[in-house]
Write an enzyme that holds these catalytic residues in place. Structure first.
Site, PDB file in Angstrom:
ATOM      1  N   TRP A  36      -9.820   2.548  10.155  1.00 39.98           N
ATOM      2  CA  TRP A  36     -10.141   2.666   8.722  1.00 39.98           C
ATOM      3  C   TRP A  36      -8.857   2.814   7.924  1.00 39.98           C
ATOM      4  CZ3 TRP A  36     -14.463   3.486  11.639  1.00 39.98           C
ATOM      5  CH2 TRP A  36     -15.709   3.216  11.054  1.00 39.98           C
ATOM      6  N   TRP A  38      -7.859   4.382   4.784  1.00 39.28           N
ATOM      7  CA  TRP A  38      -7.209   5.620   4.350  1.00 39.28           C
ATOM      8  C   TRP A  38      -7.133   6.635   5.470  1.00 39.28           C
ATOM      9  CZ3 TRP A  38      -9.516   9.249   0.008  1.00 39.28           C
ATOM     10  CH2 TRP A  38     -10.804   9.624   0.299  1.00 39.28           C
ATOM     11  N   ASP A 170     -18.493   8.176   0.413  1.00 41.25           N
ATOM     12  CA  ASP A 170     -19.646   7.270   0.422  1.00 41.25           C
ATOM     13  C   ASP A 170     -20.852   7.678  -0.439  1.00 41.25           C
ATOM     14  OD1 ASP A 170     -17.859   6.526   2.311  1.00 41.25           O
ATOM     15  OD2 ASP A 170     -19.274   6.354   3.958  1.00 41.25           O
ATOM     16  N   GLU A 412     -15.151  16.917  11.047  1.00 35.53           N
ATOM     17  CA  GLU A 412     -15.088  15.977   9.929  1.00 35.53           C
ATOM     18  C   GLU A 412     -15.194  16.723   8.595  1.00 35.53           C
ATOM     19  OE1 GLU A 412     -18.229  13.153  10.289  1.00 35.53           O
ATOM     20  OE2 GLU A 412     -17.368  11.725   8.869  1.00 35.53           O
TER      21      GLU A 412
HETATM   22  C1  GLC Z   1     -16.853   7.642   6.111  1.00 39.97           C
HETATM   23  C2  GLC Z   1     -16.057   8.339   5.021  1.00 39.97           C
HETATM   24  C3  GLC Z   1     -14.814   7.538   4.721  1.00 39.97           C
HETATM   25  C4  GLC Z   1     -14.002   7.379   6.007  1.00 39.97           C
HETATM   26  C5  GLC Z   1     -14.862   6.776   7.124  1.00 39.97           C
HETATM   27  C6  GLC Z   1     -14.163   6.824   8.470  1.00 39.97           C
HETATM   28  O1  GLC Z   1     -17.297   6.390   5.712  1.00 39.97           O
HETATM   29  O2  GLC Z   1     -16.834   8.493   3.861  1.00 39.97           O
HETATM   30  O3  GLC Z   1     -14.025   8.172   3.758  1.00 39.97           O
HETATM   31  O4  GLC Z   1     -12.912   6.573   5.776  1.00 39.97           O
HETATM   32  O5  GLC Z   1     -16.061   7.517   7.260  1.00 39.97           O
HETATM   33  O6  GLC Z   1     -13.733   8.109   8.768  1.00 39.97           O
END
Ligand code: GLC
Length: 441
Positions: A36, A38, A170, A412
């Protein structure tokens, strides 16, 4: 759980090792098997303290997914056969600008890359840093140029996001309230009569017996998928999406991160004596000016804006504190935001900072981005507090964030009321940013 700082560091490094997949690190084994955007940036910010070469590779590996037009996708898919359904669903090869060498998602995430590049650069000698910057500046420029070319229609200054996943938060109430207002697929009125829950739960990796209330609900996530499906039918053509869709948001968190990233870009270019394109510099200026349009005098707060309706979305979420991170607001406003951060009615929880204000009708102690405390948003706020000279508040937030992880593990997210760990265990950005907070103490 580990008690002293060295043990905590060791524990966090182990989490990052466990989640390592060659050059990059996944967020967490079972639920999040891909790379992912960020997440990798936050991960590199932690890795730089003990393995700067790995931190560099973490960021470089994000560039595998960069599209020809500069877009950085929020996900680069793992190649395993197990995930072929996801890759097929997104079908990035159907998008004109997608990179052809690897399957990716077709939307983006907050532009954290410049911050991560600079953070990693701080750990290199001047010579190596300049080499690093020379390598990373061109893809960064092309990413930011894409943001202005495709996501800033009519030169309004703020980048528009087309899907809640792009906010990185999200199911944050600002997006969900817009979704419920503006997205009405044909099946919506009959959803409650369809026995879909069982089937959806089987398909969702994040749902386990007993954890339903800690995750985005099935109805909302089906609406999200429905939107993605429409994007796919339009082959991710941004012109069509912007002209047809009503569910478009100038997201506050995203734009605050963009402003900070723009400032980093200027600093990177300056250090290696490169000029940034004029039109990009002009766009950067517009964003800084436009941030002010997201301020609401009556409630003395910043909010995201609904793009088509041109209206602020007045829900009090963690994004409202991120103008601190942007560095682009006045000291007076920064002080007002710090007041909200500490106010027990607002964000001043036992285990701060809740992702939604405690007095909001949306607040849910354990539901994903609708209440829990996340270490990445704490980290962003800590940077902002330091920037504006609120060192005591930054120290306190660092302390409570570290306590959460030391007591409960690298989860998390956490309950802001009791500190109880929620969501995935051994989560990478929690571990990485814990390392960064410990090392910066
Ligand atoms: C969820 C979070 C998002 C993150 C992803 C992977 O979708 O909302 O911010 O990047 O998980 O951890």
């Amino acid at each position: 759980m580990e008690t002293n700082n060295n043990q905590l560091l060791k524990y966090c490094r182990n989490v990052l090792d466990e989640n390592r997949r060659g050059d990059y690190t996944i967020p967490s084994g079972k639920i999040y098997p891909h790379q992912w955007l960020w997440d990798s940036c936050f991960t590199a910010i932690g890795l730089r303290h003990y393995d700067v070469a790995r931190a560099q590779r973490e960021l470089e590996s994000l560039l595998r997914g960069q599209w020809d037009n500069g877009m950085l996708p929020n996900m680069i898919f793992a190649p395993d056969f197990r995930y072929c359904l996801e890759r097929t669903f997104w079908n990035s090869s159907g998008a004109v600008n997608a990179t052809k060498s690897i399957a990716t998602s077709c939307i983006t995430q907050p532009p954290m890359l410049a911050e991560a590049v600079v953070s990693v650069g701080q750990k290199l000698s001047q010579h190596d840093r300049q080499l690093w910057y020379r390598k990373m500046l061109p893809p960064l420029i092309s990413h930011h140029k894409w943001l202005y070319a495709e996501r800033e229609p009519n030169n309004r200054g703020l980048a528009v996001q087309i899907h809640p996943y792009e906010s990185g938060m999200d199911n944050t109430p600002t997006w969900i309230s817009e979704l419920l207002k503006y997205h009405h697929p044909w099946w919506r009125p009959i959803y409650k009569y369809l026995p879909l829950d069982f089937l959806i739960n089987l398909l969702r990796r994040d749902i386990k017996p007993g954890n339903k209330l800690t995750r985005i609900n099935n109805f909302d996530s089906l609406l999200y998928i429905d939107i993605l499906w429409r994007f796919r039918r339009r082959q991710y053509d941004i012109k069509k999406i912007l002209s047809h869709d009503r569910f478009l948001v100038e997201d506050l968190a995203f734009n605050c991160i963009l402003i900070k990233a723009n400032r980093h870009l200027v600093a990177i270019a300056k250090e290696i004596n490169r000029a940034l394109p004029e039109e990009l510099l002009a766009g950067m200026k517009r964003t800084e000016t436009a941030l002010d349009e997201l301020w609401d005098n009556q409630t003395q707060s910043y909010y995201p804006r609904s793009f088509k309706q041109n209206k602020l979305i007045k829900e009090t979420t963690i994004a409202g504190l991120l103008p601190l991170y942007s560095g682009a607001i006045s000291q007076k406003r920064a002080k007002l935001l710090v007041g909200k951060l500490l106010d027990p009615q607002n964000f001043g929880a036992n285990y701060p900072v809740p992702s939604v204000a405690l007095n909001s009708k949306w607040f849910r102690e354990k539901r994903y981005w609708q209440g829990p405390t996340w270490i990445n948003s704490n980290w962003l706020i800590i940077q902002g507090l330091r920037d504006y000279g609120f060192d005591l508040e930054a120290d306190n937030l660092t302390k409570t964030s570290l306590e959460l992880v030391a007591q409960h593990g690298s989860n998390e997210y956490f309950s802001p009321i009791t500190g109880a760990p929620v969501g995935a265990k051994n989560f990478s950005w929690t571990a990485a940013l814990t390392i960064d907070l410990l090392e910066s103490e």
